[in-house]
Write an enzyme that holds these catalytic residues in place. Structure first.
Site, short mmCIF file in Angstrom:
data_model
loop_
_atom_site.label_atom_id
_atom_site.label_comp_id
_atom_site.label_asym_id
_atom_site.label_seq_id
_atom_site.Cartn_x
_atom_site.Cartn_y
_atom_site.Cartn_z
N ASN A 9 0.82 -1.08 0.05
CA ASN A 9 -0.02 0.07 0.00
C ASN A 9 1.10 1.50 -0.03
O ASN A 9 1.72 1.42 0.97
CB ASN A 9 -1.11 0.07 1.23
CG ASN A 9 -1.84 1.17 1.56
OD1 ASN A 9 -1.86 2.15 0.56
ND2 ASN A 9 -1.99 1.68 2.67
N LYS A 11 0.04 4.36 -0.28
CA LYS A 11 -0.51 5.59 0.14
C LYS A 11 -0.40 6.66 -0.46
O LYS A 11 -0.31 6.57 -1.68
CB LYS A 11 -0.01 5.89 1.83
CG LYS A 11 0.07 4.37 2.62
CD LYS A 11 0.33 4.92 3.96
CE LYS A 11 0.45 3.57 4.83
NZ LYS A 11 0.17 3.38 6.16
N HIS A 97 -9.14 0.89 4.82
CA HIS A 97 -7.92 1.00 5.49
C HIS A 97 -8.18 1.91 6.75
O HIS A 97 -8.88 2.71 6.68
CB HIS A 97 -7.02 1.56 4.41
CG HIS A 97 -5.60 1.64 4.99
ND1 HIS A 97 -5.35 2.67 5.97
CD2 HIS A 97 -4.70 0.62 4.80
CE1 HIS A 97 -3.85 2.38 6.29
NE2 HIS A 97 -3.63 1.12 5.62
N GLU A 99 -6.68 4.30 7.72
CA GLU A 99 -6.50 5.70 7.53
C GLU A 99 -7.57 6.30 6.83
O GLU A 99 -8.25 7.44 6.92
CB GLU A 99 -5.23 6.19 6.83
CG GLU A 99 -4.06 5.82 7.34
CD GLU A 99 -2.74 5.25 6.75
OE1 GLU A 99 -2.91 5.53 5.50
OE2 GLU A 99 -1.74 4.76 7.35
N GLU A 169 -5.06 -5.13 10.72
CA GLU A 169 -4.20 -4.07 10.67
C GLU A 169 -4.49 -3.44 12.04
O GLU A 169 -5.20 -2.58 12.06
CB GLU A 169 -4.06 -3.21 9.60
CG GLU A 169 -3.92 -3.85 8.32
CD GLU A 169 -3.20 -2.83 7.29
OE1 GLU A 169 -1.93 -3.02 7.04
OE2 GLU A 169 -4.07 -1.88 7.00
N GLY A 175 2.51 2.12 10.39
CA GLY A 175 3.50 3.39 10.31
C GLY A 175 3.92 3.89 11.56
O GLY A 175 4.80 4.94 11.43
N SER A 215 3.89 -2.33 10.21
CA SER A 215 5.25 -2.09 10.20
C SER A 215 5.84 -3.23 9.76
O SER A 215 6.86 -3.87 10.68
CB SER A 215 5.59 -1.67 11.82
OG SER A 215 4.92 -0.41 11.87
C1 PEP Z 1 -0.62 0.07 5.81
O1 PEP Z 1 -0.43 1.10 5.22
O2 PEP Z 1 -1.61 -0.68 5.59
C2 PEP Z 1 0.28 -0.43 6.48
C3 PEP Z 1 0.35 -1.50 7.33
O3 PEP Z 1 1.52 0.40 6.61
P1 PEP Z 1 2.86 0.28 7.28
O4 PEP Z 1 3.46 -1.06 6.77
O5 PEP Z 1 3.98 1.13 6.89
O6 PEP Z 1 2.78 0.04 8.87
#
Ligand code: PEP
Length: 253
Positions: A9, A11, A97, A99, A169, A175, A215
């Protein structure tokens, strides 16, 4: 047997040049073994979907969108439909997601409409679910995940569920550099699979892919994916670095 799935992803990152360079490096670095035994997808920003899909046209790497709108067309300024995404070469679409849930304010009902419309439009939705830090600390992880899964999949038959991937998630791990331990992640994945078994049936629950996201990096991907119910990973930051993303794909082989 669930084939592992690694999705990136991006973003709101990259531009028309760096998006193409990134996928060219990923495509040339994905060894044949990885492309045969792992499903790989990248989710660039809407405006680069077409150039990225073109750059990947002779590879096995799929393209996904980060969001969509549930209406097929019409007066919905700024929105993008499932058929538009199909038209520019998308196979997947992230729905819900964190966000979008927590920054943009999307509800479970809206996310359910998107998941339903994605399937109706021939896309494969990746439904993202997961708790906030305060929810985990208040022992509400299972409650939150149950709501996200039940409401996100409301009205979908077992047959339709074949198109769906779930991504667990935990929001506190996205992040932040904090990752759920393999045991913490496995516990929630197991919970989600059992929940799906209650909502549908054992076969459906056994067949659906449940990804972990939060992460994920080259140094933790293999251990996470070695867990029984972790069928792959949804990668944010590390998917913007070709070498890191390739190492994560390799960890899934
Ligand atoms: C994501 O954007 O779905 C995500 C898991 O980000 P990150 O790997 O940067 O934590």
């Amino acid at each position: 047997m669930r084939k592992p799935f690694v999705a990136g992803n991006w973003k709101m990152n990259t531009n028309s040049q760096t998006s193409v360079k990134l996928v060219e490096r990923i495509a040339s670095g994905s060894v044949e073994a990885a492309s045969q035994s792992v499903i790989v997808a990248v989710c660039p920003p809407f405006v680069y979907l077409q150039v990225v899909a073109k750059a990947l046209s002779s590879s096995n790497i799929a393209v996904g969108a980060q969001d969509m709108y549930f209406e097929p067309d019409g007066a919905f300024t700024g929105e993008i439909s499932a058929s538009m995404l199909k038209d520019v070469g998308c196979s997947y679409c992230l729905c819900g997601h964190s966000e979008r849930r927590h920054v943009i304010g999307e509800s479970d009902e809206l996310i359910n409409r998107k998941v339903t419309a994605a399937i109706g439009g021939g896309l494969l939705p990746i439904l993202c679910v997961g708790e906030l830090l305060e929810e985990r600390e208040a022992s509400k992880t299972n409650e939150v995940v149950t709501r996200h899964v039940k409401e996100g999949l409301a009205g979908l038959s077992a047959e339709k569920l074949e198109a769906v991937t779930i991504a667990y998630e935990p929001v506190w791990a996205i992040g932040t550099g904090l990752t759920a331990t393999p045991d913490q992640a496995q516990e929630v994945h197991d919970f989600i699979r059992k929940l799906l078994g209650q909502m549908y049936d054992k076969k459906t629950a056994e067949e659906i892919r449940i990804l972990y996201g939060g992460s994920v990096k080259p140094n933790n991907a293999a251990e996470l994916m070695s867990q029984k119910d972790i069928d792959g990973v949804l990668v944010g930051g590390a998917s913007l670095k070709a070498d890191d993303f390739l190492a994560i794909i390799q960890a899934a082989v």
